[in-house]
Design a protein around this motif. Structure first.
Motif, short mmCIF file in Angstrom:
data_model
loop_
_atom_site.label_atom_id
_atom_site.label_comp_id
_atom_site.label_asym_id
_atom_site.label_seq_id
_atom_site.Cartn_x
_atom_site.Cartn_y
_atom_site.Cartn_z
N THR A 171 0.82 -1.20 0.00
CA THR A 171 0.00 0.00 0.00
C THR A 171 0.86 1.25 0.00
OG1 THR A 171 -1.77 -1.20 1.14
CG2 THR A 171 -1.84 1.21 1.23
N ALA A 172 1.93 1.26 0.78
CA ALA A 172 2.84 2.41 0.78
C ALA A 172 3.44 2.61 -0.60
CB ALA A 172 3.94 2.20 1.83
N VAL A 173 3.88 1.53 -1.23
CA VAL A 173 4.46 1.63 -2.58
C VAL A 173 3.43 2.18 -3.57
CG1 VAL A 173 5.24 0.22 -4.53
CG2 VAL A 173 6.25 -0.11 -2.27
N ALA A 174 2.20 1.65 -3.51
CA ALA A 174 1.16 2.12 -4.43
C ALA A 174 0.85 3.60 -4.19
CB ALA A 174 -0.10 1.28 -4.25
N ALA A 175 0.81 4.04 -2.93
CA ALA A 175 0.52 5.44 -2.61
C ALA A 175 1.65 6.35 -3.06
CB ALA A 175 0.28 5.58 -1.11
N ILE A 176 2.90 5.92 -2.87
CA ILE A 176 4.06 6.70 -3.32
C ILE A 176 4.06 6.77 -4.84
CG2 ILE A 176 6.59 6.75 -3.44
CD1 ILE A 176 6.52 5.36 -0.62
N ARG A 177 3.78 5.64 -5.48
CA ARG A 177 3.76 5.58 -6.95
C ARG A 177 2.71 6.53 -7.54
NH1 ARG A 177 2.21 0.22 -10.41
NH2 ARG A 177 3.43 0.66 -12.31
N ARG A 178 1.59 6.70 -6.83
CA ARG A 178 0.52 7.60 -7.30
C ARG A 178 0.75 9.05 -6.87
NH1 ARG A 178 -5.59 5.08 -7.07
NH2 ARG A 178 -5.21 3.20 -8.31
N GLY A 179 1.79 9.30 -6.08
CA GLY A 179 2.06 10.65 -5.61
C GLY A 179 1.17 11.11 -4.47
N LEU A 180 0.56 10.15 -3.75
CA LEU A 180 -0.33 10.48 -2.65
C LEU A 180 0.42 10.76 -1.35
CD1 LEU A 180 -3.07 7.76 -3.32
CD2 LEU A 180 -3.09 10.18 -4.03
N VAL A 181 1.60 10.16 -1.18
CA VAL A 181 2.43 10.34 0.01
C VAL A 181 3.89 10.35 -0.43
CG1 VAL A 181 0.77 9.21 1.57
CG2 VAL A 181 2.60 7.86 0.50
N ALA A 182 4.76 10.74 0.51
CA ALA A 182 6.20 10.72 0.27
C ALA A 182 6.85 9.70 1.19
CB ALA A 182 6.80 12.10 0.51
N SER A 183 7.97 9.13 0.73
CA SER A 183 8.75 8.18 1.54
C SER A 183 9.71 8.93 2.45
CB SER A 183 9.54 7.26 0.62
OG SER A 183 10.35 6.37 1.35
N PRO A 184 9.88 8.47 3.71
CA PRO A 184 9.21 7.35 4.37
C PRO A 184 7.80 7.73 4.81
CG PRO A 184 10.70 8.39 5.90
CD PRO A 184 10.90 9.09 4.59
N VAL A 185 6.96 6.72 4.95
CA VAL A 185 5.57 6.97 5.32
C VAL A 185 5.15 6.05 6.46
CG1 VAL A 185 4.72 5.35 3.56
CG2 VAL A 185 3.21 7.16 4.41
N THR A 186 4.30 6.57 7.34
CA THR A 186 3.70 5.77 8.40
C THR A 186 2.43 5.12 7.88
OG1 THR A 186 4.58 7.21 10.14
CG2 THR A 186 2.72 5.80 10.73
N VAL A 187 2.32 3.82 8.09
CA VAL A 187 1.10 3.09 7.73
C VAL A 187 0.45 2.63 9.02
CG1 VAL A 187 0.12 1.13 6.48
CG2 VAL A 187 2.09 2.35 5.53
N ASN A 188 -0.74 3.16 9.29
CA ASN A 188 -1.47 2.84 10.51
C ASN A 188 -2.45 1.70 10.26
OD1 ASN A 188 -0.41 5.02 12.19
ND2 ASN A 188 -1.55 6.38 10.83
N LEU A 189 -2.25 0.59 10.96
CA LEU A 189 -3.12 -0.58 10.88
C LEU A 189 -3.91 -0.70 12.17
CD1 LEU A 189 -0.04 -2.15 9.54
CD2 LEU A 189 -2.12 -2.85 8.37
N PRO A 190 -4.97 -1.52 12.21
CA PRO A 190 -5.72 -1.67 13.46
C PRO A 190 -4.84 -2.04 14.66
CG PRO A 190 -6.94 -2.65 11.67
CD PRO A 190 -5.61 -2.25 11.10
N GLY A 191 -3.76 -2.79 14.43
CA GLY A 191 -2.87 -3.18 15.52
C GLY A 191 -1.81 -2.17 15.87
N GLY A 192 -1.60 -1.15 15.00
CA GLY A 192 -0.57 -0.15 15.27
C GLY A 192 0.17 0.25 14.02
N PRO A 193 1.19 1.12 14.13
CA PRO A 193 1.86 1.67 12.96
C PRO A 193 3.11 0.90 12.53
CG PRO A 193 2.51 2.90 14.90
CD PRO A 193 1.55 1.85 15.38
N LEU A 194 3.37 0.96 11.22
CA LEU A 194 4.63 0.50 10.63
C LEU A 194 5.23 1.65 9.83
CD1 LEU A 194 3.61 -3.03 9.25
CD2 LEU A 194 5.06 -2.56 11.23
N GLN A 195 6.56 1.67 9.76
CA GLN A 195 7.26 2.67 8.96
C GLN A 195 7.77 2.01 7.68
OE1 GLN A 195 7.30 5.90 9.99
NE2 GLN A 195 6.09 5.17 11.73
N ILE A 196 7.44 2.60 6.53
CA ILE A 196 7.82 2.03 5.24
C ILE A 196 8.61 3.06 4.44
CG2 ILE A 196 7.01 0.89 3.15
CD1 ILE A 196 6.19 -0.59 5.71
N GLU A 197 9.75 2.62 3.90
CA GLU A 197 10.55 3.45 3.00
C GLU A 197 10.62 2.77 1.64
OE1 GLU A 197 14.48 4.29 4.50
OE2 GLU A 197 13.78 4.12 6.58
#
Length: 268
Positions: free
Chosen positions: A215-241
């Motif tokens: 999802t982070a890759v798809a969002a970066i590819r579409r220009g919706l977010v910049a790397s690195p990005v926080t991805v918030n899931l029901p269990g908590g956050p992950l950091q993706i570069e």
């Protein structure tokens, strides 16, 4: 035969870890994996993880979903394996070689380079995977990414408004996806990604590491977010570069819950 296991989780995505790197275990089958994963009559988990010797890496990690099916990759399990191993390692998976290392708060994992070609997802026929011309009810124009396993990603106004428990299995099993698909529903707020995932063969889980990466890759590819990005899931956050053409780097927590043993014959 009594077999030791370690119960672990990454942001609530939980695993039975079986370590066969030193002493061999009986063969894990679809039936035994599903029986052990059953939360009423087994130990209970989203995925069963089998660590084995490898001729190509420091060890091999095999992943069985709660339905017993074996799959190629699991990001949260990779962090659990890093915590269990205790030092940097190269790990063979059916999705390729990944590199992992424990950190003070969990683990950092190099998940490898994502694939966007339609036949590497795979899809049943050729199309643009950045914005696919397909839809299911209110969900349309998704992206598709293979990050060791296949993912389709829908960007919506509010991911909580989507009936993922109903649409997830419908999309997972659509003939467009010959090997089935992991279904990700995401929204973007304040430069971060909020994500819910229907996992192929496991259903709704509290976190999905490969889903966060895809999802982070798809969002970066579409220009919706910049790397690195926080991805918030029901269990908590992950950091993706991720940078175009490079590997995906995921960082987040992993936890050991408890250890125990079981009688193999009870689940064979």
């Amino acid at each position: 035969m009594r077999v030791p296991f370690i119960k672990m989780h990454g942001l609530g995505n939980d695993f039975i870890m079986l370590d066969a790197r030193e002493a061999e275990l009986p063969a894990v089958t679809e039936r035994s994996a599903a029986a052990l994963a059953n939360r009423r009559t087994g130990i209970g988990c989203d995925q069963l993880i089998l660590l084995e010797r490898s001729a190509n890496a420091d060890f091999r990690m095999r992943i069985f979903n709660s339905d017993g099916g074996e799959v190629e990759a699991c990001g949260n399990a990779a962090r659990a394996a890093a915590l269990l191993h205790g030092e940097p390692a190269k790990v063979e998976t059916d999705g390729g070689i990944i590199e992992l290392s424990p950190t003070q708060s969990g683990a950092r994992v190099d998940m490898g380079v994502p694939s966007f070609e339609w036949d590497s997802i795979p899809l049943d026929y050729a199309m643009d995977t950045a914005a696919m011309p397909v839809s299911w009810e209110m969900l349309g124009n998704p992206s598709a990414v293979n990050v060791g396993n296949p993912h389709v990603i829908f960007f919506v106004r509010d991911c909580e408004d989507v009936p993922l428990d109903r649409l997830g299995p419908l999309i997972e099993n659509d003939p467009l996806f010959p090997t089935r698909i992991n279904v990700n529903i995401a929204d973007i707020r304040n430069g971060a990604v909020n994500l819910r995932v229907w996992e192929r063969g496991a259903g709704l889980t509290r976190a999905c590491g490969t889903g966060a990466c895809a999802t982070a890759v798809a969002a970066i590819r579409r220009g919706l977010v910049a790397s690195p990005v926080t991805v918030n899931l029901p269990g908590g956050p992950l950091q993706i570069e991720w940078n175009e053409g490079g590997s995906i780097i995921m960082e987040g927590p992993a936890t050991e819950a408890y250890r125990g043993t079981f009688e193999w014959a009870d689940y064979a």
